[in-house]
Design a protein around this motif. Sequence first.
Motif, PDB file in Angstrom:
ATOM      1  N   ARG A  18      -9.355   6.143   7.772  1.00  0.00           N
ATOM      2  CA  ARG A  18      -8.905   7.449   7.282  1.00  0.00           C
ATOM      3  C   ARG A  18      -7.569   7.854   7.898  1.00  0.00           C
ATOM      4  NH1 ARG A  18     -14.909  10.208   7.042  1.00  0.00           N
ATOM      5  NH2 ARG A  18     -15.699   8.605   5.653  1.00  0.00           N
ATOM      6  N   TYR A  57     -12.405   9.568  -4.154  1.00  0.00           N
ATOM      7  CA  TYR A  57     -11.642   8.341  -4.373  1.00  0.00           C
ATOM      8  C   TYR A  57     -11.059   7.809  -3.065  1.00  0.00           C
ATOM      9  CZ  TYR A  57      -8.301   5.052  -6.313  1.00  0.00           C
ATOM     10  OH  TYR A  57      -7.601   3.914  -6.608  1.00  0.00           O
ATOM     11  N   MET A  60       1.645   4.309  -3.012  1.00  0.00           N
ATOM     12  CA  MET A  60       1.322   5.678  -2.616  1.00  0.00           C
ATOM     13  C   MET A  60       2.542   6.593  -2.763  1.00  0.00           C
ATOM     14  SD  MET A  60      -0.780   6.909   0.670  1.00  0.00           S
ATOM     15  CE  MET A  60      -2.352   6.301   0.168  1.00  0.00           C
ATOM     16  N   ASP A  79      -6.857  15.199  -4.417  1.00  0.00           N
ATOM     17  CA  ASP A  79      -7.944  14.711  -3.546  1.00  0.00           C
ATOM     18  C   ASP A  79      -8.944  15.831  -3.248  1.00  0.00           C
ATOM     19  OD1 ASP A  79      -7.296  11.964  -3.045  1.00  0.00           O
ATOM     20  OD2 ASP A  79      -5.575  12.658  -1.958  1.00  0.00           O
ATOM     21  N   MET A 101       0.824  -1.211   0.000  1.00  0.00           N
ATOM     22  CA  MET A 101       0.000   0.000   0.000  1.00  0.00           C
ATOM     23  C   MET A 101       0.862   1.266   0.000  1.00  0.00           C
ATOM     24  SD  MET A 101      -3.227   0.207   2.522  1.00  0.00           S
ATOM     25  CE  MET A 101      -3.576  -1.526   2.692  1.00  0.00           C
ATOM     26  N   LYS A 114       0.089   8.708   3.406  1.00  0.00           N
ATOM     27  CA  LYS A 114       0.341   9.869   2.548  1.00  0.00           C
ATOM     28  C   LYS A 114       1.445  10.732   3.159  1.00  0.00           C
ATOM     29  CE  LYS A 114      -3.354  11.695  -0.288  1.00  0.00           C
ATOM     30  NZ  LYS A 114      -2.649  11.499  -1.526  1.00  0.00           N
ATOM     31  N   LEU A 146     -12.006   8.320  -0.096  1.00  0.00           N
ATOM     32  CA  LEU A 146     -13.035   7.852   0.840  1.00  0.00           C
ATOM     33  C   LEU A 146     -13.699   6.552   0.387  1.00  0.00           C
ATOM     34  CD1 LEU A 146     -14.698  11.267   1.771  1.00  0.00           C
ATOM     35  CD2 LEU A 146     -13.186   9.890   3.175  1.00  0.00           C
ATOM     36  N   SER A 147     -13.493   6.183  -0.866  1.00  0.00           N
ATOM     37  CA  SER A 147     -14.097   4.927  -1.336  1.00  0.00           C
ATOM     38  C   SER A 147     -13.132   3.747  -1.143  1.00  0.00           C
ATOM     39  CB  SER A 147     -14.502   5.045  -2.813  1.00  0.00           C
ATOM     40  OG  SER A 147     -13.348   5.061  -3.630  1.00  0.00           O
ATOM     41  N   LEU A 148     -11.930   4.015  -0.649  1.00  0.00           N
ATOM     42  CA  LEU A 148     -10.954   2.937  -0.447  1.00  0.00           C
ATOM     43  C   LEU A 148     -11.164   2.272   0.919  1.00  0.00           C
ATOM     44  CD1 LEU A 148      -7.779   4.737  -1.829  1.00  0.00           C
ATOM     45  CD2 LEU A 148      -9.105   2.958  -2.972  1.00  0.00           C
ATOM     46  N   PRO A 149     -10.964   0.958   0.977  1.00  0.00           N
ATOM     47  CA  PRO A 149     -11.220   0.248   2.244  1.00  0.00           C
ATOM     48  C   PRO A 149     -10.056   0.380   3.224  1.00  0.00           C
ATOM     49  CG  PRO A 149     -10.586  -1.307   0.550  1.00  0.00           C
ATOM     50  CD  PRO A 149     -10.576   0.038  -0.104  1.00  0.00           C
ATOM     51  N   ILE A 150      -9.893   1.546   3.735  1.00  0.00           N
ATOM     52  CA  ILE A 150      -8.789   1.809   4.656  1.00  0.00           C
ATOM     53  C   ILE A 150      -9.255   2.888   5.634  1.00  0.00           C
ATOM     54  CG2 ILE A 150      -7.767   3.454   2.985  1.00  0.00           C
ATOM     55  CD1 ILE A 150      -5.029   2.713   4.097  1.00  0.00           C
ATOM     56  N   TYR A 190      -4.792   6.116   6.012  1.00  0.00           N
ATOM     57  CA  TYR A 190      -4.581   6.699   4.683  1.00  0.00           C
ATOM     58  C   TYR A 190      -3.746   7.974   4.804  1.00  0.00           C
ATOM     59  CZ  TYR A 190      -5.723   8.688   0.115  1.00  0.00           C
ATOM     60  OH  TYR A 190      -5.645   9.236  -1.136  1.00  0.00           O
TER      61      TYR A 190
END
Lengths: 227, 303
Positions: A95, A87, A5, A80, A1, A102, A89-93, A98
């Motif tokens: 916040r 995008y 990134m 973003d 992941m 980043k 917020l639609s990832l299964p992680i 994430y």
Amino acid sequence: MYQPMLALHWKQVRFGLIPFVVAAFALPLLAVQGLGSSIAMMDADAYRRALTFNQGLLVFFPALAASIGCVLALSSWNWDHQQKHVYALSLPIARWRYAALKMGAGAVIALVPTIAFGIGCLAATASVELPAGLHAYPVQLTVRFFLATLMAYSILFALAAGTMRTTIGVFTAAFLLLLLSGPLNHFLVQMDPMREHVHVVEWVATRIVESPGPLQIFVGNWSLIDV
Amino acid sequence: MNSAIEITDLNWKAGKSFALKDVSLRVPVGSIYGFLGPNGSGKTSTIRTFMGMTKPNSGRISVLGMSVPDELPRILGRVGYVPERPHVYPALTVGEQVKYHASFFKLWDPGWANELMDRLDVDPDRKIARMSKGETGKLLLLLALSQRPDLLVLDEPTDGLDPVVRRDVLTAVLDYVGETGATVFISSHLVHELERICDWVGVMDHGELVAEMPMHRFKNGIKKIRLEDAPEAAAEAPFRILSRSRTNGRVASETWIVRGWEDPMRMYFNGVGATVRDVVDLDLEEGFVELLRASRPSNPQGR
């Protein structure tokens, strides 16, 4: 992941980073420009006087670190924000995770201009012969540069990660502090006339900028060559 | 678990201008649920709310039997989402974007992703910034399908695409559903497109869900009836009158649009002295338009 990134952030920021990498390499060289190797004949005081002109350039070191931090932080969230974070917020992680990934990606990319700065510092100190009593601090200055970049990056990353409402809130609080500091100071003096004159903005600024405040790193000693 | 998505009394307010009001909907597992509504009716807001992107003011949401937002990362790992506006990173190539996306999904199927790339004719070396709207649409679908989702949420997936790409996209969705039995929630204002593929339909207007029913009931239940000697008042009618209008200038000749019609209801007209000239089926688009007209407050027959 993390690796994808990092690759994404690198691709987003690499062209924007080029002038900063060039500046990071060139600034230390400019700071010793004109000193040459014959200066080794001078005594330490004469050498320091010769350095005075070049010391003016030192102010650009923290400024450059802050600018790089700013570029990295804004590039982290720019796309973003434009897409209203749909995008991300639609990832299964989670916040926080994430944001941490980043943040980590940007911190690693900050090494690129730092390395350029380090090479610049080493090249600059290698190009001059120092008189007795003076020393070059290329590694220490490079570490300071990296930490200053990270500090600027972290602050702006946190601001940029928030919503517009958060950012407005932070700036409104700062503005209110400026606006109300006069009356507040007046009130404090009224309450206790024996009290030492304390200006609120000054007090806050001192706590932030002086050790152990977070921005102390920007106002400390940025000399490449010193006693 | 009977419902892939279950929303109860959802309320959400965006500033002063727009709100979702008491939205309750249920998407049966394995269904293809068409979410209809004009632009600005609240379709995307509803989707973003049940995807956990916005926080509702009140209401309960469950997706794939799990509660939103408590179990959001687990839910999103099983949901393929194609948003209204493309959100992929223009700095990346297709291959890089696929790799980036894949790193977040445990169920990602690289073989299936490659197969879809071939089927949808998506070039992995192509830079996203240079892709057309149709190519981007196909890439978004590829990303959503390759994670092998149990629920596909498609927000206007074919809006602005040419007919060939639109067909490719819908075919890929239907093939996937046929193979896996996944649930599909598809929002659109292109009514005729949903008519062919959906088995359930929900209609949004002004932030409210004005109808939700199986597609066959929606299509068959809304009729246009031509009447002679229509009664002035129709309070006792066994169906809901969406609209009534006089035709050809003849005083007693009227056209009624009614919902919930069944053929034995002709008896009602005999009882009130009216004659049914003919009963005409409306297609989904006509039915949708009449339903929206009736649901708006300016229509005296509405609600």
